[in-house]
Design an enzyme around this catalytic site. Structure first.
Site, PDB file in Angstrom:
ATOM      1  N   LYS A 132      14.049   4.178   3.570  1.00 41.77           N
ATOM      2  CA  LYS A 132      12.611   4.047   3.307  1.00 41.77           C
ATOM      3  C   LYS A 132      11.961   3.126   4.340  1.00 41.77           C
ATOM      4  CE  LYS A 132      11.167   1.030   0.391  1.00 41.77           C
ATOM      5  NZ  LYS A 132      10.881   0.135  -0.721  1.00 41.77           N
ATOM      6  N   LYS A 163      19.024  -5.224  -3.361  1.00 43.71           N
ATOM      7  CA  LYS A 163      18.841  -6.541  -2.739  1.00 43.71           C
ATOM      8  C   LYS A 163      20.039  -7.435  -3.027  1.00 43.71           C
ATOM      9  CE  LYS A 163      14.216  -6.578  -1.374  1.00 43.71           C
ATOM     10  NZ  LYS A 163      13.064  -6.202  -2.182  1.00 43.71           N
ATOM     11  N   LYS A 209       8.564  -3.023   4.912  1.00 41.51           N
ATOM     12  CA  LYS A 209       7.874  -4.131   5.592  1.00 41.51           C
ATOM     13  C   LYS A 209       8.860  -5.165   6.101  1.00 41.51           C
ATOM     14  CE  LYS A 209       4.094  -4.615   2.383  1.00 41.51           C
ATOM     15  NZ  LYS A 209       4.684  -5.041   1.126  1.00 41.51           N
TER      16      LYS A 209
HETATM   17  P1  TYM Z   1       4.938  -3.268  -1.743  1.00 40.01           P
HETATM   18  O1  TYM Z   1       4.162  -4.430  -1.237  1.00 40.01           O
HETATM   19  O2  TYM Z   1       6.369  -3.164  -1.343  1.00 40.01           O
HETATM   20  O3  TYM Z   1       4.241  -1.931  -1.320  1.00 40.01           O
HETATM   21  C1  TYM Z   1       2.878  -1.642  -1.564  1.00 40.01           C
HETATM   22  C2  TYM Z   1       2.731  -0.168  -1.927  1.00 40.01           C
HETATM   23  O4  TYM Z   1       3.249   0.654  -0.870  1.00 40.01           O
HETATM   24  C3  TYM Z   1       4.219   1.567  -1.399  1.00 40.01           C
HETATM   25  N1  TYM Z   1       5.260   1.777  -0.386  1.00 40.01           N
HETATM   26  C4  TYM Z   1       5.582   2.976   0.135  1.00 40.01           C
HETATM   27  N2  TYM Z   1       5.126   4.193  -0.124  1.00 40.01           N
HETATM   28  C5  TYM Z   1       5.654   5.229   0.574  1.00 40.01           C
HETATM   29  N3  TYM Z   1       6.620   5.078   1.507  1.00 40.01           N
HETATM   30  C6  TYM Z   1       7.123   3.855   1.781  1.00 40.01           C
HETATM   31  N4  TYM Z   1       8.057   3.722   2.709  1.00 40.01           N
HETATM   32  C7  TYM Z   1       6.600   2.728   1.075  1.00 40.01           C
HETATM   33  N5  TYM Z   1       6.849   1.399   1.108  1.00 40.01           N
HETATM   34  C8  TYM Z   1       6.026   0.833   0.199  1.00 40.01           C
HETATM   35  C9  TYM Z   1       4.759   0.884  -2.647  1.00 40.01           C
HETATM   36  O5  TYM Z   1       5.310   1.830  -3.541  1.00 40.01           O
HETATM   37  C10 TYM Z   1       3.524   0.210  -3.180  1.00 40.01           C
HETATM   38  O6  TYM Z   1       2.754   1.122  -3.950  1.00 40.01           O
HETATM   39  N6  TYM Z   1       6.153  -4.496  -6.453  1.00 40.01           N
HETATM   40  C11 TYM Z   1       5.095  -3.965  -5.625  1.00 40.01           C
HETATM   41  C12 TYM Z   1       3.807  -4.760  -5.707  1.00 40.01           C
HETATM   42  C13 TYM Z   1       3.305  -4.982  -7.102  1.00 40.01           C
HETATM   43  C14 TYM Z   1       2.672  -4.016  -7.919  1.00 40.01           C
HETATM   44  C15 TYM Z   1       2.325  -4.711  -9.111  1.00 40.01           C
HETATM   45  C16 TYM Z   1       2.359  -2.670  -7.758  1.00 40.01           C
HETATM   46  C17 TYM Z   1       3.335  -6.156  -7.781  1.00 40.01           C
HETATM   47  N7  TYM Z   1       2.739  -6.007  -8.999  1.00 40.01           N
HETATM   48  C18 TYM Z   1       1.688  -4.054 -10.170  1.00 40.01           C
HETATM   49  C19 TYM Z   1       1.714  -2.017  -8.825  1.00 40.01           C
HETATM   50  C20 TYM Z   1       1.390  -2.708 -10.001  1.00 40.01           C
HETATM   51  C21 TYM Z   1       5.548  -3.989  -4.157  1.00 40.01           C
HETATM   52  O7  TYM Z   1       6.394  -4.752  -3.781  1.00 40.01           O
HETATM   53  O8  TYM Z   1       4.831  -3.193  -3.334  1.00 40.01           O
END
Ligand code: TYM
Length: 327
Positions: A194, A112, A197
């Site tokens: 990847k 980022k 969103k």
């Molecule tokens: P976030 O919102 O980006 O994504 C939510 C979940 O989706 C998974 N993910 C993917 N898995 C496979 N292929 C992809 N292209 C893909 N894009 C996203 C992410 O790995 C995630 O499991 N930092 C985290 C949110 C968070 C969190 C936490 C997670 C905040 N606190 C504590 C676990 C525990 C995030 O931005 O996820």
């Protein structure tokens, strides 16, 4: 005693099939076996600029999608991160025990930083400490996430261990739970990136609320290669990614899938994949419409989730503050 599961999702952009296949699907499947807590991480969302009204509506949209996907608000605790003040408070304390060098190694932050230099805030740098606080507040055993979050869960363990070594056993060390297949779903327009969103390109991701027409158009346009054999081959990232999506939605084995498309070309496969995705998302989309027909219903479920999770978080925070000598 059931094991405790904690995971989170950001209420930004559009929730896509990568989020669903690597994370949400497992949250739903395991919620009877584990004591599950799922958090809509709005404090993480504001580490990048957000439009206030859009953020507010995205929080409800994500909640609606989680419930529509099958998260049961009676079995699991689902809440909004900013509704429980302990998350921000524990982050501050953890900041004071986290060496800067550990944070500087985080690959997501480095990426980022490269993409948007001047806009990068201290909050974005501190993102992994907030994530550590999320996880450690709830004595979490398992963190089901996609591959991209693995490094953050490892940092959480390191921070917990450091704190424990100074103050004695305080935090449980969590384990990441990453699916063997589909932990990294790639973009349809560029299978070397990847699925994300925040990617603006309209052909990049299949969103959970996409119409059948949009799904067909995106799949038919998905980048592949000039070969025609429908086979699981990681050296052909475009068709491989589509096949993994097909595998995860149908539950069929790889040999069965390859046999099914023997002698057929990419176009035939893509047509069938689009219908498989549409059929799988249809029930979720209709439940989403039911859940969100009355927006106050979602709000009441989220308030209930926060009131069930808050005492757990406050208990941990009180122990930590006492150990550190605060107050
Ligand atoms: P976030 O919102 O980006 O994504 C939510 C979940 O989706 C998974 N993910 C993917 N898995 C496979 N292929 C992809 N292209 C893909 N894009 C996203 C992410 O790995 C995630 O499991 N930092 C985290 C949110 C968070 C969190 C936490 C997670 C905040 N606190 C504590 C676990 C525990 C995030 O931005 O996820």
């Amino acid at each position: 005693m059931k094991k405790r599961v904690f995971s989170g999702i950001q209420p930004t952009g559009n929730i896509h099939i990568g989020n669903y296949l690597a994370a949400i699907k497992y949250w739903v499947a395991s919620q009877a076996e584990f004591d599950s807590i799922f958090c809509i991480v709005d404090l993480h969302a504001i580490t990048l600029p957000q439009e206030p009204n859009v953020l507010k509506s995205k929080i409800r949209e994500v909640a609606g999608l989680l419930f529509a996907a099958g998260i049961d608000p009676k079995l699991s605790k689902v809440f909004v991160q900013s509704h429980i003040g302990a998350h921000a408070e524990l982050t501050w304390i953890l900041n004071c025990f986290t060496p800067i060098g550990w944070m500087q190694r985080m690959t997501q932050f480095k990426q980022k930083l490269q993409e948007q230099q001047e806009q990068v805030s201290v909050g974005l740098f501190d993102y992994p400490a907030l994530m550590a606080a999320d996880i450690l507040l709830y004595d979490t055993d398992l963190v089901p996430v996609g591959e991209d979050q693995k490094q953050h869960v490892e940092l959480t363990r390191d921070v917990a261990q450091r704190f424990n070594s100074i103050y004695g056993e305080t935090f449980k060390l969590p384990e990441p739970l990453i699916p063997e297949t589909g932990s990294r779903i790639m973009g349809l327009d560029d299978p070397t990136k990847k699925m994300s969103k925040s990617e603006a390109s309209s052909g990049h991701a299949i969103n959970l609320l996409d119409s059948p027409e949009a799904i067909r158009a995106k799949i038919m346009r998905a980048t592949t290669d000039s070969l025609r054999e429908v086979r699981f081959d990681e050296n052909r990232p475009g068709i491989y990614n589509l096949l993994v999506i097909y595998e995860l939605f149908t539950g069929l084995s790889r040999p069965d899938i390859e046999a099914r498309f023997e002698g057929k070309g990419y176009a035939d496969f893509k047509q069938e994949l689009a219908e498989v995705i549409i059929d799988n998302l249809r029930p979720l989309q209709s439940r989403y419409r039911e859940f969100t027909a009355d927006p106050t219903y979602i709000d009441s479920l989220l308030a209930e989730g926060a009131s069930r999770a808050r005492p757990l978080a406050e208990k941990t925070l009180a122990i930590v503050k006492n150990k550190v000598g605060l107050g």
